[in-house]
Design a protein around this motif. Structure first.
Motif, PDB file in Angstrom:
ATOM      1  N   PHE A 160       0.810  -1.218   0.000  1.00 26.07           N
ATOM      2  CA  PHE A 160       0.000   0.000   0.000  1.00 26.07           C
ATOM      3  C   PHE A 160       0.848   1.274   0.000  1.00 26.07           C
ATOM      4  O   PHE A 160       0.306   2.370   0.163  1.00 26.07           O
ATOM      5  N   LYS A 161       2.159   1.109  -0.173  1.00 23.92           N
ATOM      6  CA  LYS A 161       3.068   2.251  -0.100  1.00 23.92           C
ATOM      7  C   LYS A 161       2.723   3.314  -1.138  1.00 23.92           C
ATOM      8  O   LYS A 161       2.750   4.523  -0.867  1.00 23.92           O
ATOM      9  N   ASP A 162       2.390   2.860  -2.353  1.00 27.10           N
ATOM     10  CA  ASP A 162       2.072   3.808  -3.424  1.00 27.10           C
ATOM     11  C   ASP A 162       0.807   4.592  -3.117  1.00 27.10           C
ATOM     12  O   ASP A 162       0.738   5.811  -3.355  1.00 27.10           O
ATOM     13  N   LEU A 163      -0.193   3.917  -2.553  1.00 29.12           N
ATOM     14  CA  LEU A 163      -1.457   4.596  -2.238  1.00 29.12           C
ATOM     15  C   LEU A 163      -1.293   5.557  -1.057  1.00 29.12           C
ATOM     16  O   LEU A 163      -1.911   6.630  -1.031  1.00 29.12           O
ATOM     17  N   ALA A 164      -0.483   5.165  -0.088  1.00 29.52           N
ATOM     18  CA  ALA A 164      -0.221   6.063   1.050  1.00 29.52           C
ATOM     19  C   ALA A 164       0.483   7.331   0.585  1.00 29.52           C
ATOM     20  O   ALA A 164       0.121   8.448   0.987  1.00 29.52           O
ATOM     21  N   LYS A 165       1.479   7.169  -0.281  1.00 29.58           N
ATOM     22  CA  LYS A 165       2.207   8.333  -0.800  1.00 29.58           C
ATOM     23  C   LYS A 165       1.285   9.214  -1.631  1.00 29.58           C
ATOM     24  O   LYS A 165       1.323  10.458  -1.531  1.00 29.58           O
ATOM     25  N   LEU A 166       0.423   8.584  -2.438  1.00 25.97           N
ATOM     26  CA  LEU A 166      -0.522   9.340  -3.269  1.00 25.97           C
ATOM     27  C   LEU A 166      -1.472  10.156  -2.398  1.00 25.97           C
ATOM     28  O   LEU A 166      -1.775  11.326  -2.699  1.00 25.97           O
ATOM     29  N   ALA A 167      -1.942   9.562  -1.294  1.00 27.77           N
ATOM     30  CA  ALA A 167      -2.859  10.273  -0.389  1.00 27.77           C
ATOM     31  C   ALA A 167      -2.195  11.527   0.186  1.00 27.77           C
ATOM     32  O   ALA A 167      -2.813  12.601   0.261  1.00 27.77           O
ATOM     33  N   ALA A 168      -0.913  11.405   0.594  1.00 24.22           N
ATOM     34  CA  ALA A 168      -0.199  12.557   1.133  1.00 24.22           C
ATOM     35  C   ALA A 168      -0.021  13.646   0.079  1.00 24.22           C
ATOM     36  O   ALA A 168      -0.186  14.841   0.371  1.00 24.22           O
ATOM     37  N   LYS A 169       0.288  13.246  -1.145  1.00 26.63           N
ATOM     38  CA  LYS A 169       0.479  14.211  -2.227  1.00 26.63           C
ATOM     39  C   LYS A 169      -0.828  14.932  -2.554  1.00 26.63           C
ATOM     40  O   LYS A 169      -0.857  16.146  -2.779  1.00 26.63           O
ATOM     41  N   VAL A 170      -1.918  14.169  -2.593  1.00 29.97           N
ATOM     42  CA  VAL A 170      -3.231  14.753  -2.884  1.00 29.97           C
ATOM     43  C   VAL A 170      -3.617  15.767  -1.815  1.00 29.97           C
ATOM     44  O   VAL A 170      -4.077  16.877  -2.106  1.00 29.97           O
ATOM     45  N   ALA A 171      -3.411  15.374  -0.534  1.00 24.67           N
ATOM     46  CA  ALA A 171      -3.827  16.247   0.572  1.00 24.67           C
ATOM     47  C   ALA A 171      -2.839  17.380   0.822  1.00 24.67           C
ATOM     48  O   ALA A 171      -3.179  18.368   1.486  1.00 24.67           O
ATOM     49  N   GLY A 172      -1.608  17.245   0.323  1.00 22.54           N
ATOM     50  CA  GLY A 172      -0.588  18.247   0.595  1.00 22.54           C
ATOM     51  C   GLY A 172      -0.089  18.180   2.022  1.00 22.54           C
ATOM     52  O   GLY A 172       0.296  19.193   2.606  1.00 22.54           O
ATOM     53  N   THR A 173      -0.092  16.960   2.608  1.00 22.54           N
ATOM     54  CA  THR A 173       0.363  16.784   3.985  1.00 22.54           C
ATOM     55  C   THR A 173       1.693  16.021   4.004  1.00 22.54           C
ATOM     56  O   THR A 173       2.052  15.339   3.038  1.00 22.54           O
ATOM     57  N   GLU A 174       2.403  16.137   5.115  1.00 18.77           N
ATOM     58  CA  GLU A 174       3.687  15.446   5.250  1.00 18.77           C
ATOM     59  C   GLU A 174       3.513  13.948   5.465  1.00 18.77           C
ATOM     60  O   GLU A 174       4.378  13.152   5.097  1.00 18.77           O
ATOM     61  N   ILE A 175       2.384  13.560   6.050  1.00 17.64           N
ATOM     62  CA  ILE A 175       2.220  12.181   6.531  1.00 17.64           C
ATOM     63  C   ILE A 175       0.870  11.619   6.074  1.00 17.64           C
ATOM     64  O   ILE A 175      -0.133  12.338   6.025  1.00 17.64           O
ATOM     65  N   SER A 176       0.866  10.329   5.745  1.00 26.35           N
ATOM     66  CA  SER A 176      -0.386   9.595   5.550  1.00 26.35           C
ATOM     67  C   SER A 176      -0.180   8.176   6.054  1.00 26.35           C
ATOM     68  O   SER A 176       0.927   7.634   5.965  1.00 26.35           O
ATOM     69  N   LEU A 177      -1.237   7.574   6.599  1.00 24.80           N
ATOM     70  CA  LEU A 177      -1.167   6.224   7.151  1.00 24.80           C
ATOM     71  C   LEU A 177      -2.366   5.401   6.718  1.00 24.80           C
ATOM     72  O   LEU A 177      -3.481   5.931   6.610  1.00 24.80           O
ATOM     73  N   VAL A 178      -2.121   4.119   6.481  1.00 21.31           N
ATOM     74  CA  VAL A 178      -3.197   3.152   6.253  1.00 21.31           C
ATOM     75  C   VAL A 178      -3.313   2.339   7.534  1.00 21.31           C
ATOM     76  O   VAL A 178      -2.428   1.544   7.866  1.00 21.31           O
ATOM     77  N   ASN A 179      -4.391   2.555   8.285  1.00 24.28           N
ATOM     78  CA  ASN A 179      -4.545   1.946   9.603  1.00 24.28           C
ATOM     79  C   ASN A 179      -5.707   0.960   9.640  1.00 24.28           C
ATOM     80  O   ASN A 179      -6.794   1.256   9.134  1.00 24.28           O
TER      81      ASN A 179
END
Length: 392
Positions: free
Chosen positions: A21-40
């Motif tokens: 899920f690394k690609d989707l986590a990175k995509l979520a951070a890029k979309v939101a413009g945040t430093e961090i994203s997590l799949v929990n």
């Protein structure tokens, strides 16, 4: 409780999917413009961060997480400033590094409408997400659930392929013997020619007949295999007590250390390399271990013993989880075994959600196993799980 059943159906090893899920986590951070994203993913006791971007974290107690509110809230959960929110301002990820301030979470919703976890984006600064960004995050969250389903299907296909490969090897091995006998006997008759005595020929023919019958019986066994209710474990299975021990240590030693508890996992040397079915084992053992840690005071110990009683047809996998915690009285044991246990707080005030042991009991029953509890109030507890294993 239904939510936990839904999560358990994925039968996940929470430490196995960082790259999935690394690609989707990175995509979520890029979309939101945040430093961090997590799949929990969130079970009875623990939030498991199975993948992420910008923050290395594997787990935290469920009661410390923000995502627990996301799965309860339904559609989304936003905290504009964690440092100003009474629920979170004293949490370690707010007071210490990375000193988070902003949170936005979207539930990971299954097709049966259960929120098994959350996709969240976080930042050290206050943020504001546009409706367009939120819609894109929802799409990513849906893709995470779809990928979880794909991984489940792929896992089943791998098991079936492994079984098919082992069956192929077994057929080749079992056919080779009778066929070699037939060919050898036929060659012997041919070489002796007219010197063959009728009695010898009849004896040879009888042996050929027996070899032929063994091949036919093998063919019948193969053709009727799909009608059997219980399939044996493939000899090619790569899951055994040693692998099970390694996964338990990787997942739950951090929980124990966080509370200054010594977690020890032992296996039986006589049976530790015999293949076993991994189906739901991590969910069963994990909930029991988390429960033991919860009710054991700091400085205490939790011992896990894994063994396999090997018999001719059906062997028994035994999982013992022992603690020297607060213990359970007879009424408490009776409630657990009847599935009526109420939630209680742990030795350091950990929140209880009342579902962990009920889930364990349900999973054990679906696997035709048994659960026994030995304890006295104030003297620790021993949870004994016995699960039948049909070995080839």
């Amino acid at each position: 409780m239904e939510r936990l059943f839904s999560l358990s159906e994925f039968d996940l090893d929470y430490a196995e999917h960082k790259d999935s899920f690394k690609d989707l986590a990175k995509l979520a951070a890029k979309v939101a413009g945040t430093e961090i994203s997590l799949v929990n993913l969130i079970d009875s006791y623990t939030q498991w961060s199975i993948s992420g971007h910008g923050l290395e974290i594997e787990q935290m107690p469920r009661e410390d997480s923000v995502c627990q509110y996301t799965i309860i809230n339904g559609e989304y959960f936003e905290v504009e400033d964690l440092q100003r929110d009474e629920r979170f301002k004293n949490k370690f990820y707010v007071t210490d590094e990375p000193k988070l301030r902003y949170y936005y979470g979207i539930p990971l919703k299954t097709s049966d409408d259960h929120n098994i976890g959350a996709l969240c984006v976080l930042d050290k600064n206050v943020k504001e997400l546009s409706p367009e960004k939120v819609e894109l995050l929802k799409i990513i969250a849906d893709e995470i659930v779809n990928r979880l389903k794909d991984l489940k299907v792929i896992g089943k296909l791998k098991n079936k392929l492994s079984e098919a490969n082992e069956a192929q090897k077994k057929v080749a091995h079992d056919i080779r013997g009778p066929l070699s006998g037939i060919i050898g006997l036929a060659q012997l008759i041919s070489e002796q020619g007219e010197a063959n005595q009728i009695e010898e020929v009849l004896e040879f023919i009888n042996l050929i007949h027996k070899s032929g019958r063994s091949i036919l019986e093998l063919a019948d066994e193969i053709l009727s295999a799909d009608k059997k209710d219980h399939k044996p474990i493939s000899k090619g299975s790569d899951f055994n007590l040693l692998v099970f021990k390694d996964k338990i240590e990787r997942l739950f030693i951090p929980q124990a250390r966080n509370k200054n508890i010594l977690l020890t996992v032992k296996t039986s040397s006589e049976s530790e390399q015999i293949p076993i079915a991994r189906n739901k084992l991590l969910q069963i053992a994990g909930n029991l271990i988390s429960n033991a840690i919860k009710f054991t005071p700091a400085g205490g110990a939790v011992d896990v013993d894994l063994s396999l009683e090997v018999n001719d047809h059906i062997s028994i996998l035994q999982v013992l989880v022992k603690d020297n915690g607060v213990g359970i009285d007879e009424k408490g044991i009776e409630k657990i075994l009847k599935g009526n246990a109420a939630s209680t707080t742990g030795t350091t005030g950990e929140a209880g959600f009342g579902f962990g042991l009920a889930l364990v009991k349900h999973l054990i029953e679906t696997l035709k196993g048994s659960l026994n509890i030995y304890s006295k109030h104030g003297q620790g507890a021993v949870f004994e799980v016995r699960l039948p294993q049909k070995i080839q």
